[in-house]
Design a protein around this motif. Structure first.
Motif, PDB file in Angstrom:
ATOM      1  N   TYR A 215       0.841  -1.193   0.000  1.00 24.30           N
ATOM      2  CA  TYR A 215       0.000   0.000   0.000  1.00 24.30           C
ATOM      3  C   TYR A 215       0.876   1.244   0.000  1.00 24.30           C
ATOM      4  N   SER A 216       0.622   2.141  -0.977  1.00 23.87           N
ATOM      5  CA  SER A 216       1.370   3.394  -0.987  1.00 23.87           C
ATOM      6  C   SER A 216       0.539   4.496  -1.631  1.00 23.87           C
ATOM      7  N   MET A 217       1.024   5.729  -1.451  1.00 21.67           N
ATOM      8  CA  MET A 217       0.360   6.882  -2.055  1.00 21.67           C
ATOM      9  C   MET A 217       0.646   6.891  -3.564  1.00 21.67           C
ATOM     10  N   PRO A 218      -0.104   7.688  -4.363  1.00 21.27           N
ATOM     11  CA  PRO A 218       0.013   7.621  -5.826  1.00 21.27           C
ATOM     12  C   PRO A 218       1.427   7.883  -6.380  1.00 21.27           C
TER      13      PRO A 218
ATOM     14  N   GLN B  83      10.403  -4.531 -11.376  1.00 20.99           N
ATOM     15  CA  GLN B  83      10.445  -5.974 -11.629  1.00 20.99           C
ATOM     16  C   GLN B  83       9.597  -6.732 -10.598  1.00 20.99           C
ATOM     17  N   LEU B  84       9.575  -6.243  -9.383  1.00 18.48           N
ATOM     18  CA  LEU B  84       8.733  -6.868  -8.349  1.00 18.48           C
ATOM     19  C   LEU B  84       7.272  -6.810  -8.774  1.00 18.48           C
ATOM     20  N   VAL B  85       6.934  -5.696  -9.449  1.00 12.04           N
ATOM     21  CA  VAL B  85       5.550  -5.509  -9.894  1.00 12.04           C
ATOM     22  C   VAL B  85       5.270  -6.424 -11.089  1.00 12.04           C
ATOM     23  N   SER B  86       6.180  -6.420 -12.081  1.00 10.67           N
ATOM     24  CA  SER B  86       5.912  -7.234 -13.283  1.00 10.67           C
ATOM     25  C   SER B  86       5.940  -8.733 -12.974  1.00 10.67           C
ATOM     26  N   GLN B  87       6.777  -9.128 -12.008  1.00  7.59           N
ATOM     27  CA  GLN B  87       6.831 -10.555 -11.629  1.00  7.59           C
ATOM     28  C   GLN B  87       5.736 -10.918 -10.620  1.00  7.59           C
ATOM     29  N   GLN B  88       4.960  -9.926 -10.246  1.00 11.23           N
ATOM     30  CA  GLN B  88       3.881 -10.121  -9.256  1.00 11.23           C
ATOM     31  C   GLN B  88       4.381 -10.644  -7.908  1.00 11.23           C
ATOM     32  N   ASN B  89       5.606 -10.244  -7.555  1.00  7.55           N
ATOM     33  CA  ASN B  89       6.051 -10.500  -6.183  1.00  7.55           C
ATOM     34  C   ASN B  89       5.246  -9.604  -5.241  1.00  7.55           C
ATOM     35  N   ILE B  90       4.969  -8.407  -5.749  1.00  3.53           N
ATOM     36  CA  ILE B  90       4.127  -7.477  -4.986  1.00  3.53           C
ATOM     37  C   ILE B  90       2.985  -6.991  -5.882  1.00  3.53           C
ATOM     38  N   VAL B  91       1.892  -6.622  -5.225  1.00  7.55           N
ATOM     39  CA  VAL B  91       0.752  -6.047  -5.945  1.00  7.55           C
ATOM     40  C   VAL B  91       0.487  -4.687  -5.309  1.00  7.55           C
ATOM     41  N   LEU B  92       0.644  -3.631  -6.128  1.00  4.06           N
ATOM     42  CA  LEU B  92       0.539  -2.277  -5.564  1.00  4.06           C
ATOM     43  C   LEU B  92      -0.921  -1.865  -5.347  1.00  4.06           C
ATOM     44  N   GLN B  93      -1.173  -1.292  -4.208  1.00  4.12           N
ATOM     45  CA  GLN B  93      -2.507  -0.785  -3.855  1.00  4.12           C
ATOM     46  C   GLN B  93      -2.371   0.710  -3.610  1.00  4.12           C
ATOM     47  N   THR B  94      -3.268   1.491  -4.180  1.00  3.81           N
ATOM     48  CA  THR B  94      -3.149   2.943  -4.025  1.00  3.81           C
ATOM     49  C   THR B  94      -3.870   3.452  -2.791  1.00  3.81           C
ATOM     50  N   LEU B  95      -3.162   4.278  -2.042  1.00  4.34           N
ATOM     51  CA  LEU B  95      -3.777   4.938  -0.882  1.00  4.34           C
ATOM     52  C   LEU B  95      -4.185   6.343  -1.273  1.00  4.34           C
ATOM     53  N   THR B  96      -5.194   6.863  -0.613  1.00  5.02           N
ATOM     54  CA  THR B  96      -5.583   8.259  -0.775  1.00  5.02           C
ATOM     55  C   THR B  96      -5.433   8.914   0.589  1.00  5.02           C
TER      56      THR B  96
ATOM     57  N   SER C  58     -12.948  -4.508  12.629  1.00  9.66           N
ATOM     58  CA  SER C  58     -12.562  -3.612  13.729  1.00  9.66           C
ATOM     59  C   SER C  58     -11.092  -3.199  13.679  1.00  9.66           C
ATOM     60  N   LEU C  59     -10.501  -3.251  12.506  1.00 12.01           N
ATOM     61  CA  LEU C  59      -9.102  -2.835  12.383  1.00 12.01           C
ATOM     62  C   LEU C  59      -8.908  -2.077  11.076  1.00 12.01           C
ATOM     63  N   ASP C  60      -8.437  -0.845  11.173  1.00 16.04           N
ATOM     64  CA  ASP C  60      -8.185  -0.091   9.950  1.00 16.04           C
ATOM     65  C   ASP C  60      -6.968   0.809  10.046  1.00 16.04           C
ATOM     66  N   VAL C  61      -6.513   1.227   8.857  1.00  8.68           N
ATOM     67  CA  VAL C  61      -5.291   2.031   8.738  1.00  8.68           C
ATOM     68  C   VAL C  61      -5.595   3.230   7.843  1.00  8.68           C
ATOM     69  N   THR C  62      -5.196   4.422   8.273  1.00  8.05           N
ATOM     70  CA  THR C  62      -5.454   5.638   7.486  1.00  8.05           C
ATOM     71  C   THR C  62      -4.146   6.406   7.275  1.00  8.05           C
ATOM     72  N   PRO C  63      -3.798   6.708   6.012  1.00  9.57           N
ATOM     73  CA  PRO C  63      -2.593   7.503   5.781  1.00  9.57           C
ATOM     74  C   PRO C  63      -2.852   8.998   6.015  1.00  9.57           C
ATOM     75  N   LEU C  64      -1.878   9.665   6.615  1.00  6.13           N
ATOM     76  CA  LEU C  64      -1.970  11.115   6.829  1.00  6.13           C
ATOM     77  C   LEU C  64      -0.730  11.748   6.206  1.00  6.13           C
ATOM     78  N   GLN C  65      -0.930  12.562   5.174  1.00  4.54           N
ATOM     79  CA  GLN C  65       0.218  13.157   4.496  1.00  4.54           C
ATOM     80  C   GLN C  65       0.898  14.195   5.378  1.00  4.54           C
ATOM     81  N   VAL C  66       2.226  14.168   5.394  1.00  8.61           N
ATOM     82  CA  VAL C  66       2.998  15.087   6.247  1.00  8.61           C
ATOM     83  C   VAL C  66       4.076  15.786   5.418  1.00  8.61           C
ATOM     84  N   PRO C  67       4.533  16.965   5.865  1.00  7.15           N
ATOM     85  CA  PRO C  67       5.618  17.645   5.138  1.00  7.15           C
ATOM     86  C   PRO C  67       6.965  16.967   5.401  1.00  7.15           C
ATOM     87  N   HIS C  68       7.733  16.715   4.333  1.00  8.51           N
ATOM     88  CA  HIS C  68       9.034  16.062   4.438  1.00  8.51           C
ATOM     89  C   HIS C  68       9.755  16.282   3.113  1.00  8.51           C
TER      90      HIS C  68
END
Ligand SMILES: [Zn+2]
Ligand SMILES: [Zn+2]
Ligand SMILES: [Zn+2]
Length: 303
Positions: free
Chosen positions: A127-130, A144-157, A167-177
């Motif tokens: 899971y990552s941001m766009p 290559q990890l993506v094309s070999q399907q070692n990982i499957v990317l999921q987009t976060l907003t 009863s378990l969730d995760v929310t991304p909060l964008q921060v300055p860096h």
């Protein structure tokens, strides 16, 4: 009578099926000892490594569904996944998902061990941001990890919650860096009873449009950027020019919080020079005396 005892034990076991958060690493991206360091902080560690010095990462265990998640894919991912397996009693090391904060070396390069030369993992959800997703899918060796399907990317907003179970969730909060290749996020993790905030890297608190003090009031634990303790680590340069909240700045900022709120704060993401890595240091005593806490490898928190 004996059967009654067993039923009570079973009920208690069930209550323990709460999701948990585990600290799998507390050190800044470059680890400890750090490459090229000739200072006292790393001298002994090249020949006598301290196995608790792992790069920043948290593990999340959803006992109900026998699932595990990793927050960050650090260069120490092999040992960290083994530790996560030990706590979760899963039959294998691999997590059901990995949440990435940003494209700085300590936070995502562990992904390389999921590829062909290493685990050759199968379709692990990442899971990552766009912008981060774009970066991973357009640049080798990550693509290559993506094309070999070692990982499957999921987009976060930003600020959009990902539900892991009822009863378990995760929310991304964008921060300055420093955002050279990707956005940077922290995470809000909510379980059935408790919640945690995880912000391993951020520019000064004042640069964030959100108010960190009020955010701390709404959670039970806050794992926050403590890269540097004070100016000594940067040869007494002006700490205002270094884009991290120094621990002494955070302690000052949070001094007005109630003891209950201060105790939620667990400093994490320590540079190799940071005296908070040394249990006997006066810096550790100062932080604890002020009511704050210091994240430590293997710490477990119920959610
Ligand atoms: Zn970092
Ligand atoms: Zn050092
Ligand atoms: Zn960073």
């Amino acid at each position: 009578m004996k059967w009654l005892f067993f039923i009570v034990v079973l009920i208690c076991k069930d209550l323990q099926a709460q999701p948990t958060l585990i600290v799998l690493g507390t050190v800044q991206d470059a680890g400890s000892p750090q490459i090229g360091c000739t200072k006292d902080c790393c001298q002994q560690l090249f020949t006598r490594p301290d196995h608790s010095r792992k790069v920043v990462s948290l593990g999340l265990i959803d006992k109900e569904n026998r699932s595990t998640y990793l927050l960050e894919a650090s260069p120490d991912i092999a040992a960290q996944l083994r530790l996560l397996k030990k706590y979760s009693n899963k039959p294998h090391d691999f997590p059901d998902g990995i949440f990435l904060s940003h494209a700085h070396i300590g936070h995502y390069t562990g992904l390389m061990y999921l590829g062909k030369e290493a685990a050759n993992a199968q379709r692990i959800a990442v899971y990552s941001m766009p912008r981060m997703k774009e970066y991973l899918s357009q640049n080798g060796p990550w693509s290559q990890l993506v094309s070999q399907q070692n990982i499957v990317l999921q987009t976060l907003t930003n600020e959009k919650t990902v539900r892991l179970n009822a009863s378990l969730d995760v929310t991304p909060l964008q921060v300055p860096h420093r955002d050279e290749y990707s956005e940077t996020v922290g995470y809000l993790i909510k379980g059935p009873d408790k919640s945690a905030l995880f912000i391993p890297d951020i520019d000064k608190w004042e640069k964030w449009e959100r108010n960190i003090d009020s955010l701390i009031a709404t959670v039970d634990y806050a794992f926050i950027d403590a890269t540097f303790f004070d100016a000594k680590e940067i040869n007494n340069r002006d700490i205002k020019t270094i884009p991290h909240p120094f621990v002494i700045e955070s302690m000052q900022r949070f001094a007005h919080l109630s003891l209950n709120d201060r105790r939620k704060i667990h400093f994490i993401h320590f540079n190799h020079t940071n005296p908070l890595l040394i249990k006997s240091s006066s810096a550790v005593k100062k932080v604890l005396a002020a009511g704050f806490r210091i994240a430590s490898m293997g710490d477990v928190f119920k959610l």
